[in-house]
Design a protein around this motif. Sequence first.
Motif, mmCIF file in Angstrom:
data_model
loop_
_atom_site.group_PDB
_atom_site.id
_atom_site.type_symbol
_atom_site.label_atom_id
_atom_site.label_comp_id
_atom_site.label_asym_id
_atom_site.label_seq_id
_atom_site.Cartn_x
_atom_site.Cartn_y
_atom_site.Cartn_z
ATOM 1 N N LEU A 26 0.818 -1.211 0.000
ATOM 2 C CA LEU A 26 0.000 0.000 0.000
ATOM 3 C C LEU A 26 0.857 1.269 0.000
ATOM 4 O O LEU A 26 0.319 2.383 0.019
ATOM 5 N N GLU A 27 2.184 1.077 -0.016
ATOM 6 C CA GLU A 27 3.118 2.194 -0.040
ATOM 7 C C GLU A 27 2.913 3.128 1.152
ATOM 8 O O GLU A 27 2.783 4.344 1.030
ATOM 9 N N ALA A 28 2.870 2.507 2.343
ATOM 10 C CA ALA A 28 2.702 3.277 3.575
ATOM 11 C C ALA A 28 3.978 4.068 3.869
ATOM 12 O O ALA A 28 5.045 3.847 3.277
ATOM 13 N N ASP A 29 3.838 4.978 4.804
ATOM 14 C CA ASP A 29 4.973 5.812 5.223
ATOM 15 C C ASP A 29 6.120 4.906 5.696
ATOM 16 O O ASP A 29 5.903 3.910 6.396
ATOM 17 N N LYS A 30 7.351 5.268 5.308
ATOM 18 C CA LYS A 30 8.508 4.442 5.631
ATOM 19 C C LYS A 30 8.707 4.288 7.135
ATOM 20 O O LYS A 30 9.135 3.238 7.617
ATOM 21 N N LYS A 31 8.351 5.339 7.896
ATOM 22 C CA LYS A 31 8.560 5.239 9.350
ATOM 23 C C LYS A 31 7.609 4.217 9.956
ATOM 24 O O LYS A 31 7.941 3.567 10.948
ATOM 25 N N VAL A 32 6.421 4.075 9.379
ATOM 26 C CA VAL A 32 5.470 3.069 9.861
ATOM 27 C C VAL A 32 6.016 1.681 9.563
ATOM 28 O O VAL A 32 6.005 0.782 10.430
ATOM 29 N N LYS A 43 9.119 0.778 9.020
ATOM 30 C CA LYS A 43 10.319 0.519 9.826
ATOM 31 C C LYS A 43 9.967 0.194 11.271
ATOM 32 O O LYS A 43 10.562 -0.721 11.875
ATOM 33 N N ASP A 44 8.973 0.893 11.843
ATOM 34 C CA ASP A 44 8.589 0.653 13.233
ATOM 35 C C ASP A 44 8.046 -0.760 13.406
ATOM 36 O O ASP A 44 8.341 -1.433 14.396
ATOM 37 N N ILE A 45 7.299 -1.235 12.428
ATOM 38 C CA ILE A 45 6.745 -2.594 12.522
ATOM 39 C C ILE A 45 7.831 -3.618 12.264
ATOM 40 O O ILE A 45 7.839 -4.704 12.878
ATOM 41 N N GLU A 46 8.797 -3.302 11.373
ATOM 42 C CA GLU A 46 9.897 -4.219 11.139
ATOM 43 C C GLU A 46 10.725 -4.422 12.406
ATOM 44 O O GLU A 46 11.163 -5.534 12.717
ATOM 45 N N VAL A 47 10.917 -3.353 13.167
ATOM 46 C CA VAL A 47 11.762 -3.417 14.368
ATOM 47 C C VAL A 47 11.003 -3.989 15.556
ATOM 48 O O VAL A 47 11.475 -4.914 16.233
ATOM 49 N N HIS A 48 9.799 -3.472 15.814
ATOM 50 C CA HIS A 48 9.084 -3.848 17.035
ATOM 51 C C HIS A 48 8.053 -4.946 16.828
ATOM 52 O O HIS A 48 7.503 -5.479 17.811
ATOM 53 N N LYS A 49 7.754 -5.226 15.587
ATOM 54 C CA LYS A 49 6.769 -6.253 15.228
ATOM 55 C C LYS A 49 5.435 -6.007 15.956
ATOM 56 O O LYS A 49 4.894 -4.910 15.873
ATOM 57 N N SER A 72 -1.140 8.359 14.757
ATOM 58 C CA SER A 72 -0.045 8.122 13.812
ATOM 59 C C SER A 72 0.726 9.382 13.492
ATOM 60 O O SER A 72 1.846 9.316 12.968
ATOM 61 N N GLY A 73 0.118 10.521 13.773
ATOM 62 C CA GLY A 73 0.765 11.786 13.446
ATOM 63 C C GLY A 73 0.846 12.027 11.962
ATOM 64 O O GLY A 73 1.750 12.737 11.481
ATOM 65 N N SER A 74 -0.070 11.436 11.193
ATOM 66 C CA SER A 74 -0.062 11.581 9.738
ATOM 67 C C SER A 74 -0.300 13.030 9.360
ATOM 68 O O SER A 74 -1.166 13.706 9.925
ATOM 69 N N GLU A 75 0.489 13.493 8.390
ATOM 70 C CA GLU A 75 0.390 14.883 7.985
ATOM 71 C C GLU A 75 -0.550 15.098 6.809
ATOM 72 O O GLU A 75 -0.857 16.227 6.448
ATOM 73 N N GLY A 76 -0.995 14.051 6.181
ATOM 74 C CA GLY A 76 -1.885 14.188 5.046
ATOM 75 C C GLY A 76 -2.567 12.879 4.743
ATOM 76 O O GLY A 76 -2.275 11.831 5.336
ATOM 77 N N LEU A 77 -3.475 12.903 3.783
ATOM 78 C CA LEU A 77 -4.239 11.708 3.433
ATOM 79 C C LEU A 77 -3.358 10.626 2.828
ATOM 80 O O LEU A 77 -3.632 9.436 2.989
#
Length: 816
Positions: free
Chosen positions: A683-689, A691-697, A740-745
């Motif tokens: 879905l081409e989500a934000d990279k920080k999202v 990465k956070d799931i990759e690290v913390h699962k 999530s602190g999302s800045e846009g749609l």
Amino acid sequence: MAYKNDLVLSPQKPTSVESERFWSSLKPDLAAGLKQGNEGRRYIACTIPTSGSAVTEFEATLSGNHKLQSRKARLFLFEDAIAISNGSKLVIGFNLPFIWVSHAGTDQQKMSHMERCFTLIFPEETVTVTCATLEGKTKLIWSIATAIKTSQKEDSGNPRVVDLHSIIKSTEVREKLRYNFVEKGHDLCGCIYTGPWYKGKPHGDKGDLENIKEGFHYRGRFSHGKFEGTGEFVFSQETKESSHPQPQEYRGDFENGKFNGYGDMRYYNGDVYEGWWKDGKKHGFGTYIEKGEKKSLYIGTWENDKRSGYGVLEDKTMFLRYMGMWNNDVHSGNGLVLTSVGTYCEAVFTNGSITEGGEGYIVSLSGNSFKGKIGPNLKLSGEGLLTIVNGTSKPVQLRGTFSGTWDAEIHCDKANIHNLFEQQRKDKENRVSTILVPVDQNIGVISVRASEKWRALIEHCRHQLGIHDGAATGVPYHSLRNWFFYKQQGMARPKSKSMSSDDRGGQSPSNHPENSMKITDDIGAVSSTNQLQTATNEAVESIFSDPSHPINLLLIKLTNNFCHSYSGIGASKFLLVHAIHEAKEIVQQLHAMLRFLFPTLRGDQTLLAPFGMARCDESQAGGINDWVDIESGYDLIHPYVFEKIYPTLWTLYVLHFDHQSSKYAKGLRVLGILTDLQLLKYLEADKKVIKDIEVHKRSSRYYELIYKSAHKLDGIKAMYTPREIIGCLKDVFVGIEEASGSEGLDDLFPLLVMTVVRAEFPRLGAYVLFLNDFAWEHSPKDVKEEYVLTTFESVYQHIYNEAERFPSETKTITHS
């Protein structure tokens, strides 16, 4: 015994010598007749001959051929009975419990005589007695009344301190008595009655009348000898199907001995009618269930025992449904029909069939449709527009002159291809692109409008509330002022009358003593808008929890009609348009009724003239003419309406989206196969999202956010009001947006899609369309809510398109 003016009074039981003297003075036949029924125990209390000055005349109106000769007539008052003889012949004899005394004589008598007259009333006949003097009349009436009261084991009182009127009135009502009517020509001849009496006639509650020979039995209320009020009537009636009378049962309201008001009839063949009656015939709104070979259900208006006005017929044997106007028991006027194969047709009907050459619209489940001249049996009979839908290409439209029968063979003359594609291009330019299934704009054009349905029910409720010609003409059933008054006093509010009287044609609630308090222009108990809001909410809740309140009864009837009209074997996606309009009309009509009671509710002010406007003090209002406007009445009504109609309405939305449902469900499965990380990357989500799931699962805050939101979204399945559903979508949206602190749609959208996928949320498109239809009805749109709904519509389209991109679900993982 003491004799005076030929009037013999015996306040105590006579001696054996006196009794012997009396009985020996009578002729044997008369004495035997007087002793009948109480042989050896009956003693004389009073005997009045007409030869002296006590009684000058007897005038009798008898059921038989009895005639009294004044000079020979005698009246005998015993301790347990009264008898009248004509010479040596006994004419009338009744036990005291079945005798009543009326003060005045007949209207034909001269006024000078009427003061000296009184009437003896028996169950089947009357006798008028004229006395020589008022004193003699008083003594005689007192003797009779005392004997009657004594026979009832009541205190006889003191005749010197009781007026004549009170003496008579004290004997008018009798408790439970059993009597067999035998006089030919009497209305109740052959009947046995057990129950209360008033002035010689069955009168009061819990009466029981049975005629074994005629085969009927009535239990219920009587008024002056006739069925009146609520009762049960079992009777036999000859039918065409049987040579013997068949039993039938009616339970409901009576007036003047006939079915009048509200009641249900159970027929010998199992058929059931429940509704309104007038003079023994079905009249007004009613429901008829036919359980014979036809097995049909009719809900609608009746007139003189025939279907007339708007009604819905469901034929369960032919699998047909008709919704429209009736006249003289047949389809007549605007209406629609649904056939057993799902074909939908709107037309004008005449004498039970589609009017030849009239305008109509026919559409099949496949999407093929015809708009133009049609006739009986779905016959095409003139100019029109034929639309043919091909599953793999765009629809084709032909305009011309048509003949033949729908779903059979159609002939077309002078046809030309309509420029459908150009029209579609223009429509696309004028609206936002969407894959949500639009409703057919041709549906609902010819059929009956929602505002014209169920008028009888609505008018009855308006009458009960005291609304006539759009304005208040009486005191409302409940009022906000009444609510404050009883709440301040710590008193229980007066209960409404039972449904058997108010809802079934009884006294208008506007005339009830409990509603004698009028609403004034100012409610002193209100000190703030919030208090007014709270009190109004409580009052509205009390109305919809009162099983006999007219507005609550209207709600029950309208919602029941809605469910019967749009559910069952005739449920069809083509009915969604009608259901939407009817649901809105129900809410609007209920709001109009409530606004009559609570004028401060927001809403359309053109429906009803305000009655007793309520406002806060001037310090909180904008001015002397600035009335307080509180929460929308539509929002107050929605929970009560949608609780009852939502399952039926939702089914139609599901049917409307039926051809898209499978693709949307496939899209959910296609995306659901992916792991959380795979799905976010796809879905081409934000990279920080990512990465956070990759690290913390699973300990990732985004993981927790998505699954909590999915759980909250799943709760919509248990909701049914537009405000609840749009509120839940907004909570999910805002919760993800803030957490999530999302800045846009662009950042928020992938998280919303994943939330819907993990919730396995079905029929999102139907929810979006439902909210577009009802969420902001009669109220301004909330900008944030509108934005949220548009976003979820985009989520639906995205998931739907996934099924188009991946014909095989297994290819998704490889692609990722």
